[in-house]
Design a protein around this motif. Sequence first.
Motif, PDB file in Angstrom:
ATOM      1  N   LYS A  18     -15.452 -36.321  49.366  1.00  0.00           N
ATOM      2  CA  LYS A  18     -15.820 -36.990  50.609  1.00  0.00           C
ATOM      3  C   LYS A  18     -17.320 -36.876  50.870  1.00  0.00           C
ATOM      4  CE  LYS A  18     -13.009 -37.875  54.572  1.00  0.00           C
ATOM      5  NZ  LYS A  18     -11.830 -37.417  55.293  1.00  0.00           N
ATOM      6  N   ARG A  72     -11.488 -42.544  50.980  1.00  0.00           N
ATOM      7  CA  ARG A  72     -12.868 -42.207  50.663  1.00  0.00           C
ATOM      8  C   ARG A  72     -13.612 -43.454  50.221  1.00  0.00           C
ATOM      9  NH1 ARG A  72     -11.902 -39.474  46.409  1.00  0.00           N
ATOM     10  NH2 ARG A  72      -9.890 -38.509  46.831  1.00  0.00           N
ATOM     11  N   GLY A 122     -18.130 -39.822  45.074  1.00  0.00           N
ATOM     12  CA  GLY A 122     -16.976 -39.821  45.959  1.00  0.00           C
ATOM     13  C   GLY A 122     -15.667 -40.146  45.283  1.00  0.00           C
TER      14      GLY A 122
END
Lengths: 345, 507
Positions: free
Chosen positions: B455, B262, B291
């Motif tokens: 994500k 990520r 994230g």
Amino acid sequence: MKKNLGIFLILVSIMLITFLIGWLKEGETSFLEGGNLTVLLKRTSLFGVLSIGVAFVIITGGIDLSIGSVVGLTGVLLPFFITPPDNGGMDMPVPLALFLIFIISLSIGLTHGLLITKLKLQPFVVTLCGLFVYRGISRVVTKDANQGFGIGFKGIKSMAKGKFQVGPESWEFFLPAPFLILIVIGIIAAIYLNLTVYGRYLLALGRNEIAARFSGIKTDNMTISAYVFSSLLAGFGGILWACDVGSIQPSGFGNFYELYAIAGAVLGGCSLRGGEGTILGVIFGSAILVCLQNAINILGISSQLEFAVIGLAILIGVIVDEVIKRVAAKRRAIQNALQAKLESG
Amino acid sequence: MIASGSNSNSPPLLEARGILKTFPGVRALQNVDATFYPGEVHAVVGENGAGKSTLMKVIGGIHLPDDGEVLVDGQPEVIDSVGRATELGIAFIHQELNLADNLSIGANVFLGREPKKAGPLGMIDNKQIHEETEVYLKQLDFKMPSTTLVRDLSIGQQQIVEIAKALSQNARLIIMDEPTSSLTQHETDRLFEVIAQLKSQNVCIAYISHRLTELTQMADTATVLKDGENSGELTRDQMTHENLVSLMVGREVSEFYKKTERERGEVLLEVEDLVVPGQENHPLNFEIHAGEIVGMAGLVGAGRTELSRVLFGIDQAVSGTIKVAGKSVSIRSPQDAIANGIALVPEDRKQQGLILELSVKDNTILAGLDRYQKSKFTQHSKLREVSDAMVDKLLIKTPTIDQEVQLLSGGNQQKVVLGKWISLGPRILLLDEPTRGIDVMAKEEIYRLMEQMAKEGVGILMISSEMEEVLGMSDRILVMHEGEIAGNLEGDAISEEGIMRLATGAK
């Protein structure tokens, strides 16, 4: 006694403050005079009997709203049963009348208890319905006619009216008979609650019913017994009140008494969450209510303010109690944390 | 390590054979066998709904089986009440402890079996109660006097009282249902010592727990249940994490935690010198990026939940600054937090997360109701739409969205809580023990969802007491110890030992 010290101090302060205000304002000393103290004791006793009854129910975590109507019912039934027909009564022998009233009160409590435990109805709803139903029955049975004893029935009336002089005659102080009754009932109730297994079961199930049930306690029976006590004492209280007042109006006699009884019990340390309460505290609680009523009279406060003053006084009492409890709990928590720290090194 | 006390020579204490138990619409137990020997710790393991609690309730006299038999000392017995179980020497310590906290320790230990003084009144003999209780407390190395009120004890201490109660009933089989679920590490260690001691006195402990690590440490045997049936038995040397899990789910769980690559984005949440009430000496400083999944480890009571409550505006910070996406914000209520894109999945889903009597739909839309209105009238079609979307996205297993939430399994309930917040599209997601007490399948799905959210650029702070979860899911780990952030571990610095060292305050 340690638990009840706070409530006792409140009671004493209310009495002293009332006396001082009266004395400073207009040199009025009647509050602490023998005659008035006799009245205070008698009314405390009459309300105290009801409060002790409801205390048992509150300790189980329940509530009994029917007390005032049960007082009304037994209060009208007693003269209705025993006075002669020309007075509108049934001319029953007094012992039979008392026995019937006992059975009626017992059945009322038993019905409440069964509905609450077996059908799992809410105590508030069951006893609220009782409040309406018993009031209705009182009015129907007597056709809404005022009930009274006439001039006779000295014997039974002396339960409420009897008094015994104490101290020099000039004091005019008497121990009223209801006070002796309250003492006897109070001692029996206190022994039951604190020294027998049944009292402990009531305290346990009031706080944690599952724990009590899993400990092999027949919680339903214990709960039912509490409602039976409450109704029996309300029924008995009705007899005392009727004997004291003498003239009983079916539509109004005993109105609101359940709320006084509950207020007395709560002031005296019963928690509506259940599992908490002492008999001595409940008696002090009732005494506070009676003193407040009396103070309003003696200090010449407008009687329209009576309810407001009593309500506010109870609220303040409960707030103070809660604050004290929180401070104590905080202190205990800190102590425990320190203890734990010491133990874990 | 505790030596195995199970003695294959001694006859079984209790045998359950072919137990069948059905509830309306559910077959809870089917042909289940379990054999308990004196002096062993016998783990009863399974996912939620696998039937382990039901089996224990059959043994403990709370449920009567529909079929099958229970033998105690080789004799068939009908255990039709808790009282009968007690007579047979079986004690049940429930997860929600069953003590009356308004009474003393002694009064609780002897509740329902009070010794009475001689005489017609049958008064309680408090002296005898407290004397005997002290004996049991001493045996358990418990220092508080028997007259102490139970409400003045910690949860761990209350558990010791339950064990004293079991001992006073001469219990030979003590059932413990999730005994460590609300204990601190210190209290847990203490409990394990007591369990070892009970074992040496030839008492059998039937031990239910979700914490597999505990079982691998101390269970002598394990009966694993799956969907109300026996799925396997493990002995001490077979007691590994992998074996337990594969019997529980009936398949190999290889890739349980799938961490994906990520992008770590800009700083979303920044906390500067934040002082949480009760921890006045420890200002907190940390940040969470978009994230990123930040794990927050620490012992129970380290102040993690308190921090989450402040970030979500339930409690007020004493001082300090909270910045969201670089801007200093004032969070004085959950409304403020929501307006700033912060969501909290609280630790106690039944009390704080859900309204159990309401439907899946009503729970999922609860936090965003004001968004689904048109000139002050609620748009019901919109609500169904949102709720349907969440049920699909989170794979919530429910017959309809009108089902009452209390009828769902723990895992699905937790997904409803998650759905409630995800439907608002939060930027920062605070999760407090997100998988406590839920089954392995649901856990895995929640982990996948967390990955997906991260994500999409959400910053996630995950408070967890489950070491594997923290290790498996976190990109970065903050460790709290007694109200302060004791460490920030990243990359290769992450290790179980490192976390434990920081969490316990070791230098």
